[in-house]
Design a protein around this motif. Structure first.
Motif, PDB file in Angstrom:
ATOM      1  N   TRP A  53       0.815  -1.211   0.000  1.00 51.18           N
ATOM      2  CA  TRP A  53       0.000   0.000   0.000  1.00 51.18           C
ATOM      3  C   TRP A  53       0.845   1.255   0.000  1.00 51.18           C
ATOM      4  O   TRP A  53       1.912   1.308   0.604  1.00 51.18           O
ATOM      5  CB  TRP A  53      -0.935  -0.005   1.215  1.00 51.18           C
ATOM      6  CG  TRP A  53      -1.896  -1.150   1.137  1.00 51.18           C
ATOM      7  CD1 TRP A  53      -1.754  -2.384   1.716  1.00 51.18           C
ATOM      8  CD2 TRP A  53      -3.114  -1.215   0.388  1.00 51.18           C
ATOM      9  NE1 TRP A  53      -2.809  -3.195   1.389  1.00 51.18           N
ATOM     10  CE2 TRP A  53      -3.657  -2.487   0.578  1.00 51.18           C
ATOM     11  CE3 TRP A  53      -3.799  -0.295  -0.415  1.00 51.18           C
ATOM     12  CZ2 TRP A  53      -4.859  -2.896  -0.010  1.00 51.18           C
ATOM     13  CZ3 TRP A  53      -4.994  -0.688  -0.990  1.00 51.18           C
ATOM     14  CH2 TRP A  53      -5.516  -1.975  -0.790  1.00 51.18           C
ATOM     15  N   GLN A  55       0.489   5.652   0.233  1.00 52.60           N
ATOM     16  CA  GLN A  55      -0.353   6.821   0.539  1.00 52.60           C
ATOM     17  C   GLN A  55      -0.303   7.784  -0.641  1.00 52.60           C
ATOM     18  O   GLN A  55       0.705   8.467  -0.817  1.00 52.60           O
ATOM     19  CB  GLN A  55       0.208   7.536   1.774  1.00 52.60           C
ATOM     20  CG  GLN A  55      -0.018   6.821   3.086  1.00 52.60           C
ATOM     21  CD  GLN A  55      -1.374   7.192   3.661  1.00 52.60           C
ATOM     22  OE1 GLN A  55      -1.822   8.325   3.548  1.00 52.60           O
ATOM     23  NE2 GLN A  55      -2.032   6.221   4.279  1.00 52.60           N
ATOM     24  N   GLN A  70      -5.412   5.340   0.044  1.00 50.83           N
ATOM     25  CA  GLN A  70      -4.550   4.151  -0.023  1.00 50.83           C
ATOM     26  C   GLN A  70      -4.590   3.568  -1.428  1.00 50.83           C
ATOM     27  O   GLN A  70      -5.650   3.201  -1.915  1.00 50.83           O
ATOM     28  CB  GLN A  70      -5.055   3.084   0.961  1.00 50.83           C
ATOM     29  CG  GLN A  70      -4.927   3.460   2.418  1.00 50.83           C
ATOM     30  CD  GLN A  70      -3.534   3.156   2.960  1.00 50.83           C
ATOM     31  OE1 GLN A  70      -2.738   2.468   2.319  1.00 50.83           O
ATOM     32  NE2 GLN A  70      -3.235   3.680   4.121  1.00 50.83           N
ATOM     33  N   SER A 127      -8.373   0.459  -4.754  1.00 57.51           N
ATOM     34  CA  SER A 127      -7.723   1.776  -4.674  1.00 57.51           C
ATOM     35  C   SER A 127      -8.704   2.930  -4.847  1.00 57.51           C
ATOM     36  O   SER A 127      -8.388   3.940  -5.474  1.00 57.51           O
ATOM     37  CB  SER A 127      -6.617   1.872  -5.727  1.00 57.51           C
ATOM     38  OG  SER A 127      -5.659   0.870  -5.511  1.00 57.51           O
TER      39      SER A 127
END
Ligand SMILES: *[C@@H]1O[C@H](CO)[C@@H](O)[C@H](O)[C@H]1NC(C)=O
Ligand SMILES: *[C@@H]1O[C@H](CO)[C@@H](O)[C@H](O)[C@H]1NC(C)=O
Length: 238
Positions: A53, A55, A70, A127
């Protein structure tokens, strides 16, 4: 009668050749035969399905909006030539991105000692920045935002790789891949960020947007109209 037979046999030959070549393309060609054997078990079609993942910035074009979401990605390092091997960035398009598929890119990765990374497209699969896809939430869904997602991810990934390898300001060569819509992203990425890639493969890239593209449906229609009589002819022959 003779003419019909000749026509039918030439059609048959044509259909058989097409079938053989399709089979050859799918099962030999660039794809190792191991893949064929493994195709029965689902995960063998992927180099990796392990989710990672990142940011990501929601709006790349607002200096005030600092929201993040994410974004899912994958990495595969088995073929990587430490420390300066190339990095292949497989761009995922308008669907869920469930892993790095074991396709011709893995053959190329092995040949060139490349690492393979793949980033899911914003708003697809896992996502999505919002739980609800109501109209007002869709305003950050654009190819332009997606291109900046890729650029930001590329920078982040290079930095974290440098950290892992205990070095700073070293750049691996990055090569981007994409098919269809992601093919267009691949070409645009190379054009927009030439300093971030050494090259791009844009396969069947849809780089020309056409409003109300009814000709596309007509073309598909024509292909079907051409192919059905051929298939029908070979079935009658048998
Ligand atoms: C990274 O570099 C530092 C300082 O040069 C050194 O102390 C450390 O052992 C290195 N770590 C690795 C994993 O090579
Ligand atoms: C799209 O094109 C078709 C055929 O030319 C036309 O009938 C239709 O009204 C167009 N639709 C829009 C939304 O422009």
């Amino acid at each position: 009668m003779r003419t019909t037979m000749r026509l039918r046999s030439s059609t048959l030959v044509w259909v058989v050749l097409l079938t053989i070549s399709t089979f050859a393309q799918q099962h030999n060609g660039l794809v190792p035969s191991r893949t064929l054997l493994n195709q029965l078990s689902g995960s063998a079609n992927y180099l990796t399905m392990e989710e990672l993942w990142f940011q990501q910035t929601l709006d790349h074009f607002s200096p005030y909006d600092h929201r993040r979401f994410q974004q899912r990605y994958y990495e595969f390092f088995d073929y990587f030539r430490l420390p300066d091997g190339p990095i292949f960035l497989k761009i995922c398009g308008e669907s869920s991105c469930n892993g790095i598929a074991n396709d011709y890119i893995s053959v190329l990765a092995k040949k060139f000692g490349a690492a393979v990374v793949s980033l899911e497209h914003r708003y697809y699969g896992k996502s999505s920045p919002f739980n609800s896809l109501k109209t007002e939430n869709l305003r950050y869904l654009s190819s332009k935002q997606a291109l900046y997602d890729l650029a930001v991810f590329r920078q982040y990934y290079q930095k974290s790789l440098d950290l892992k390898l205990n070095r700073s300001n070293v750049e691996n060569p990055w090569f981007v891949f994409g098919i269809s819509y992601s093919g267009a992203l691949s070409a645009w990425f190379r054009l927009k960020f030439p300093h971030l890639t050494c090259g791009s493969l844009a396969s069947s890239a849809v780089v020309h947007a056409v409003y109300n593209f009814t000709e596309f449906d007509r073309q598909v229609n024509t292909i079907l109209a051409l192919f059905f009589p051929l298939i029908y002819a070979s079935i009658t022959f048998f």
